[in-house]
Design a protein around this motif. Structure first.
Motif, PDB file in Angstrom:
ATOM      1  N   TYR A  90      -0.408  -7.654  -5.233  1.00  0.00           N
ATOM      2  CA  TYR A  90      -1.043  -7.867  -3.937  1.00  0.00           C
ATOM      3  C   TYR A  90      -0.261  -8.864  -3.087  1.00  0.00           C
ATOM      4  CZ  TYR A  90      -4.564  -8.781  -0.397  1.00  0.00           C
ATOM      5  OH  TYR A  90      -5.205  -8.910   0.811  1.00  0.00           O
ATOM      6  N   GLY A  91       0.250  -9.915  -3.696  1.00  0.00           N
ATOM      7  CA  GLY A  91       1.027 -10.902  -2.953  1.00  0.00           C
ATOM      8  C   GLY A  91       2.239 -10.285  -2.283  1.00  0.00           C
ATOM      9  N   ALA A  92       2.944  -9.405  -3.007  1.00  0.00           N
ATOM     10  CA  ALA A  92       4.106  -8.736  -2.427  1.00  0.00           C
ATOM     11  C   ALA A  92       3.685  -7.679  -1.407  1.00  0.00           C
ATOM     12  CB  ALA A  92       4.944  -8.097  -3.527  1.00  0.00           C
ATOM     13  N   PHE A  93       2.541  -7.032  -1.647  1.00  0.00           N
ATOM     14  CA  PHE A  93       2.072  -5.967  -0.760  1.00  0.00           C
ATOM     15  C   PHE A  93       1.833  -6.467   0.661  1.00  0.00           C
ATOM     16  CE2 PHE A  93      -1.286  -3.400   1.167  1.00  0.00           C
ATOM     17  CZ  PHE A  93      -0.799  -2.113   0.994  1.00  0.00           C
ATOM     18  N   ILE A  94       1.340  -7.703   0.804  1.00  0.00           N
ATOM     19  CA  ILE A  94       0.992  -8.200   2.135  1.00  0.00           C
ATOM     20  C   ILE A  94       2.175  -8.818   2.873  1.00  0.00           C
ATOM     21  CG2 ILE A  94      -1.392  -8.613   1.430  1.00  0.00           C
ATOM     22  CD1 ILE A  94      -0.743 -11.601   1.311  1.00  0.00           C
ATOM     23  N   VAL A  95       3.335  -8.933   2.216  1.00  0.00           N
ATOM     24  CA  VAL A  95       4.495  -9.560   2.866  1.00  0.00           C
ATOM     25  C   VAL A  95       4.884  -8.853   4.163  1.00  0.00           C
ATOM     26  CG1 VAL A  95       6.972 -10.026   2.642  1.00  0.00           C
ATOM     27  CG2 VAL A  95       5.421 -10.651   0.799  1.00  0.00           C
ATOM     28  N   PRO A  96       5.096  -7.522   4.181  1.00  0.00           N
ATOM     29  CA  PRO A  96       5.484  -6.863   5.446  1.00  0.00           C
ATOM     30  C   PRO A  96       4.445  -7.043   6.548  1.00  0.00           C
ATOM     31  CG  PRO A  96       5.844  -5.396   3.577  1.00  0.00           C
ATOM     32  CD  PRO A  96       5.052  -6.549   3.063  1.00  0.00           C
ATOM     33  N   GLY A  97       3.166  -6.941   6.190  1.00  0.00           N
ATOM     34  CA  GLY A  97       2.118  -7.094   7.196  1.00  0.00           C
ATOM     35  C   GLY A  97       2.075  -8.486   7.784  1.00  0.00           C
ATOM     36  N   LEU A  98       2.267  -9.507   6.943  1.00  0.00           N
ATOM     37  CA  LEU A  98       2.244 -10.874   7.444  1.00  0.00           C
ATOM     38  C   LEU A  98       3.448 -11.162   8.332  1.00  0.00           C
ATOM     39  CD1 LEU A  98       0.975 -12.943   4.379  1.00  0.00           C
ATOM     40  CD2 LEU A  98      -0.229 -12.435   6.504  1.00  0.00           C
ATOM     41  N   ILE A  99       4.591 -10.585   8.004  1.00  0.00           N
ATOM     42  CA  ILE A  99       5.760 -10.748   8.873  1.00  0.00           C
ATOM     43  C   ILE A  99       5.478 -10.132  10.235  1.00  0.00           C
ATOM     44  CG2 ILE A  99       8.177 -10.086   9.226  1.00  0.00           C
ATOM     45  CD1 ILE A  99       8.548 -10.238   6.204  1.00  0.00           C
ATOM     46  N   LEU A 100       4.923  -8.913  10.238  1.00  0.00           N
ATOM     47  CA  LEU A 100       4.628  -8.256  11.519  1.00  0.00           C
ATOM     48  C   LEU A 100       3.524  -8.969  12.275  1.00  0.00           C
ATOM     49  CD1 LEU A 100       4.896  -4.388  11.070  1.00  0.00           C
ATOM     50  CD2 LEU A 100       6.579  -6.043  11.840  1.00  0.00           C
ATOM     51  N   TYR A 120      -4.461  -4.707   3.303  1.00  0.00           N
ATOM     52  CA  TYR A 120      -5.000  -3.675   2.426  1.00  0.00           C
ATOM     53  C   TYR A 120      -4.333  -2.338   2.736  1.00  0.00           C
ATOM     54  CZ  TYR A 120      -7.636  -2.731   6.703  1.00  0.00           C
ATOM     55  OH  TYR A 120      -7.978  -2.471   8.002  1.00  0.00           O
ATOM     56  N   SER A 121      -4.491  -1.407   1.816  1.00  0.00           N
ATOM     57  CA  SER A 121      -4.053  -0.028   2.053  1.00  0.00           C
ATOM     58  C   SER A 121      -5.225   0.738   2.655  1.00  0.00           C
ATOM     59  CB  SER A 121      -3.620   0.621   0.736  1.00  0.00           C
ATOM     60  OG  SER A 121      -3.437   2.019   0.906  1.00  0.00           O
ATOM     61  N   ILE A 122      -4.956   1.556   3.662  1.00  0.00           N
ATOM     62  CA  ILE A 122      -6.055   2.278   4.299  1.00  0.00           C
ATOM     63  C   ILE A 122      -6.657   3.312   3.347  1.00  0.00           C
ATOM     64  CG2 ILE A 122      -5.115   1.917   6.599  1.00  0.00           C
ATOM     65  CD1 ILE A 122      -4.214   4.803   6.628  1.00  0.00           C
ATOM     66  N   SER A 123      -5.956   3.651   2.255  1.00  0.00           N
ATOM     67  CA  SER A 123      -6.517   4.574   1.264  1.00  0.00           C
ATOM     68  C   SER A 123      -7.685   3.932   0.519  1.00  0.00           C
ATOM     69  CB  SER A 123      -5.439   4.991   0.265  1.00  0.00           C
ATOM     70  OG  SER A 123      -4.934   3.866  -0.431  1.00  0.00           O
ATOM     71  N   MET A 124      -7.843   2.613   0.629  1.00  0.00           N
ATOM     72  CA  MET A 124      -8.949   1.911  -0.007  1.00  0.00           C
ATOM     73  C   MET A 124     -10.238   2.048   0.798  1.00  0.00           C
ATOM     74  SD  MET A 124      -6.720  -1.521  -0.898  1.00  0.00           S
ATOM     75  CE  MET A 124      -8.072  -2.428  -1.647  1.00  0.00           C
ATOM     76  N   LEU A 125     -10.135   2.534   2.049  1.00  0.00           N
ATOM     77  CA  LEU A 125     -11.302   2.655   2.922  1.00  0.00           C
ATOM     78  C   LEU A 125     -12.048   3.963   2.668  1.00  0.00           C
ATOM     79  CD1 LEU A 125      -9.637   1.521   6.278  1.00  0.00           C
ATOM     80  CD2 LEU A 125     -11.049   0.120   4.748  1.00  0.00           C
ATOM     81  N   PRO A 126     -13.324   4.045   3.046  1.00  0.00           N
ATOM     82  CA  PRO A 126     -14.046   5.322   2.997  1.00  0.00           C
ATOM     83  C   PRO A 126     -13.378   6.333   3.934  1.00  0.00           C
ATOM     84  CG  PRO A 126     -15.568   3.483   3.254  1.00  0.00           C
ATOM     85  CD  PRO A 126     -14.189   2.928   3.438  1.00  0.00           C
ATOM     86  N   PRO A 127     -13.551   7.628   3.681  1.00  0.00           N
ATOM     87  CA  PRO A 127     -12.871   8.662   4.478  1.00  0.00           C
ATOM     88  C   PRO A 127     -13.087   8.524   5.984  1.00  0.00           C
ATOM     89  CG  PRO A 127     -13.868   9.645   2.537  1.00  0.00           C
ATOM     90  CD  PRO A 127     -14.310   8.207   2.561  1.00  0.00           C
TER      91      PRO A 127
END
Length: 253
Positions: A55-65, A186-193
């Motif tokens: 999770y820590g690595a996953f949010i790196v691109p989003g936090l940069i943007l 988060y990944s949008i695949s984690m959201l309800p349809p």
């Protein structure tokens, strides 16, 4: 192409960064570091991996943007608004330089500051989480394209705004919320349809996913669509700026 004029505007705008170094560089880096500490270390250590990525690595691109988008808009909007506010814009417009040369100077300086800040945050992220960049060329390409595009948008905002309050409204009330809701944490695949479908109308989703794909080779949306959406937005901003200078919208008052 009047290189001397472009260089004069570029150097002058870039010099403001060094005069306000803490506000321009240190403050955004400190804020992003706090995100890494809270979300990456504290919360991330209790979460499962997403698409095989911690999770820590996953949010790196989003936090940069998150930082690059807001800083791009702010830098470019203030860069053109202050000459309008002080009246020095008339000297620029009366000089023998074209709209393209004015854009290269102002937008180039703002984009340079945003990209430097993005790379500093990228280096800072390595202190908190380990990660690898799968497509380094595309990471740089996306960073440059996104920074330039939102600097162009900020340039439009700086011409449109008739007060300092309006300069703050769009970054604070629109850009930042859309970035938070665009898959930064988060990944949008984690959201309800239903909410997955709603999220696809958020343009920031395509930027975050394109940038994340350059890091890890995974994305919630097609990378070609992400690239195409960014280019279309950039061309739209260029068209609006051309119209503003051609008509003198809020530039000749």
């Amino acid at each position: 192409m009047n290189i001397h004029a472009i260089r004069a505007i570029y150097v002058f705008e870039l010099s403001r960064t060094w005069r306000t170094l803490f506000q321009s560089i240190a403050s955004p880096v400190l804020s992003t570091s706090l995100y890494f500490i809270v979300f990456g270390s504290a919360i991330g250590s209790r979460m499962e991996t997403i698409d095989g990525i911690s999770y820590g690595a996953f949010i790196v691109p989003g936090l940069i943007l998150l930082t690059v988008l807001s800083e791009s808009v702010s830098n470019a909007s203030f860069g053109i608004y202050l000459p309008r506010f002080t009246g020095t814009i008339y000297e620029v417009m009366s000089a023998p330089i074209s709209v393209a040369e004015i854009l290269c100077g102002y937008v180039g300086a703002a984009a340079t500051k945003s990209m430097i800040l993005g790379l500093i945050i990228l280096a800072t992220a390595r202190i908190f989480v380990p990660f690898e960049i799968v497509h380094p060329f595309w990471m740089i390409a996306f960073l440059v394209l996104i920074a330039v595009t939102f600097c162009l948008f900020g340039f439009v905002l700086g011409i449109w705004a008739d007060g300092f309050e309006k300069l703050q409204i769009v970054p604070l009330m629109i850009i930042t919320p859309l970035t938070f809701l665009g898959g930064t944490f988060y990944s949008i695949s984690m959201l309800p349809p239903f909410w997955q479908t709603v999220t696809l109308f958020n343009p920031i989703v395509y930027l975050v996913n394109g940038f994340r794909w350059a890091f890890y080779g995974v994305a919630d949306v097609n990378v070609g669509v992400s690239l195409g959406m960014t280019i279309i937005f950039m061309l739209t901003c260029i068209g609006v700026i051309w119209w503003m200078f051609r008509t003198g919208y809020r530039l000749r008052q």
